[in-house]
Design an enzyme around this catalytic site. Structure first.
Site, PDB file in Angstrom:
ATOM      1  N   VAL A   1      -4.097  -5.166  -2.692  1.00  0.00           N
ATOM      2  CA  VAL A   1      -2.791  -4.862  -3.249  1.00  0.00           C
ATOM      3  C   VAL A   1      -1.841  -4.641  -2.083  1.00  0.00           C
ATOM      4  CG1 VAL A   1      -1.463  -3.344  -4.760  1.00  0.00           C
ATOM      5  CG2 VAL A   1      -3.893  -3.742  -5.222  1.00  0.00           C
ATOM      6  N   CYS A   2      -0.704  -5.313  -2.110  1.00  0.00           N
ATOM      7  CA  CYS A   2       0.320  -5.138  -1.086  1.00  0.00           C
ATOM      8  C   CYS A   2      -0.274  -5.418   0.311  1.00  0.00           C
ATOM      9  CB  CYS A   2       0.901  -3.733  -1.195  1.00  0.00           C
ATOM     10  SG  CYS A   2       2.480  -3.482  -0.349  1.00  0.00           S
ATOM     11  N   THR A   3      -0.079  -4.508   1.256  1.00  0.00           N
ATOM     12  CA  THR A   3      -0.543  -4.748   2.628  1.00  0.00           C
ATOM     13  C   THR A   3      -2.040  -4.537   2.805  1.00  0.00           C
ATOM     14  OG1 THR A   3       0.077  -2.485   3.234  1.00  0.00           O
ATOM     15  CG2 THR A   3       1.686  -4.226   3.666  1.00  0.00           C
TER      16      THR A   3
ATOM     17  N   THR B   1       1.040 -11.271   0.305  1.00  0.00           N
ATOM     18  CA  THR B   1       1.140  -9.834   0.544  1.00  0.00           C
ATOM     19  C   THR B   1       2.596  -9.445   0.340  1.00  0.00           C
ATOM     20  OG1 THR B   1       0.595  -8.029   2.077  1.00  0.00           O
ATOM     21  CG2 THR B   1       1.548 -10.020   3.044  1.00  0.00           C
TER      22      THR B   1
END
Length: 320
Positions: free
Chosen positions: A107-109, A127
């Site tokens: 998730v995300c970074t 990302t």
């Protein structure tokens, strides 16, 4: 049905929504399926089993330490502000244990952590938009797509910023337990089921830069407010009081995209909102958004979102 184990990795500086968003989705599966034994066994773990403080200051207490955690079906790696590198203990743990999971999710970074662990080489991933260039630069063996809100490549699934982790988790529930289960969770969380993975991270207005010159900014505003109007290069150039050639060159230089692509994206976004929020028919929406015919709108939706308008409405309009 077999219960699947989901392990969410915690670390200092983790983004709390990256953790809690997918957790709420997976925890809701047992109720949605109607059988607690057929949902997910969701666990959290930090390196030493101790509490961690999120980037917002929230304190999270994990269920266990990573060394004691079972081999999960789905390993979820959230993003956050933690300073990690190739020799970091968490990165080494991911490199050793990540391949044992049946499904790797970031998730995300969190994608940065998976990449540093060598788990994204040869994969197409995404990302958070602010880190796409860095991910591509630091890991040339990874193919980074900055546009979608999530990407699936084999058993690896990566998502963009924060709330897109919910979209990805809903997609995984739908894959595991069917659309009705995912729809039940989405209704409970009051979110759409589900934004398509190839939906852009930004609206057209956010994805394109705002023009510095006033006439071009006015054109951008006009396009957004009049998607059904004459938005040809010639008409927009006349509004900006420039020649079509000069206008097209200046628009691209200042916004980073061509007038045609900007118009296409604005029209798709406007049509999406009408499909989600109104009972208007597809033919009516196609006319009001400047497509002229339902077939023209269908082609634009398939090209941009990977699904025709009728299917988009069935899948992504909230059910009362």
């Amino acid at each position: 049905m077999t219960q699947r184990t989901v392990l969410v990795v915690l670390f200092e500086g983790v983004q709390s929504l990256d953790v809690t968003g997918p957790l709420e989705v997976f925890h809701g599966a047992a109720h949605a399926v109607g059988d607690p034994a057929a949902g997910y066994d969701v666990r959290t773990a930090s390196l030493d089993g101790g509490p961690v403080r999120t980037s917002s200051g929230l304190r999270l207490v994990p269920d266990t330490d990573l060394a004691s955690a079972p081999v999960p079906h789905t390993l979820v790696v959230p993003g956050g502000d933690g300073n990690h590198h190739e020799d970091d203990p968490l990165t080494r743990w991911l490199a050793a244990h990540g391949p044992r999971a049946e499904r790797l999710v970031s998730v995300c970074t969190g994608a940065m952590l998976l990449a540093r662990a060598g788990l994204l080489d040869g994969r197409r991933v995404t990302t958070h938009w602010a880190f796409c260039d860095r991910l591509a630069r630091e890991h040339p063996a990874v193919t980074v797509d900055p546009d979608p809100i999530f990407v699936r490549d084999g058993n690896v699934a990566t998502s963009a910023g924060v709330t897109s982790g919910i979209d990805l988790a809903l997609a995984l529930v739908e894959e595991d337990h069917g659309r009705e289960a995912a729809l039940t969770i989405a209704r409970y969380l009051v979110v759409f089921l589900r934004r398509p993975g190839n939906q852009a991270q930004f609206s057209a207005q956010l994805a394109a830069q705002t023009a510095s010159r006033s006439p071009l900014r006015e054109v951008q505003r006009w396009v957004s407010e009049h998607p059904g109007g004459d938005l040809s290069v010639e008409a927009l150039a006349e509004r900006a009081r420039l020649s079509p050639r000069h206008f097209a060159r200046a628009f691209r230089a200042e916004t980073g995209t061509t007038p045609g692509r900007y118009v296409d994206r604005v029209r798709v976004e406007h049509a999406r909102r009408l499909l989600e929020e109104t009972p208007d028919g597809i033919e009516e929406i196609s006319r009001s958004c400047g497509y002229g015919t339902p077939e023209a709108m269908r082609r634009a939706f398939v090209r941009t979102l990977g699904t025709p308008p009728a299917d988009y409405r069935r899948r992504f309009r909230p059910t009362p």
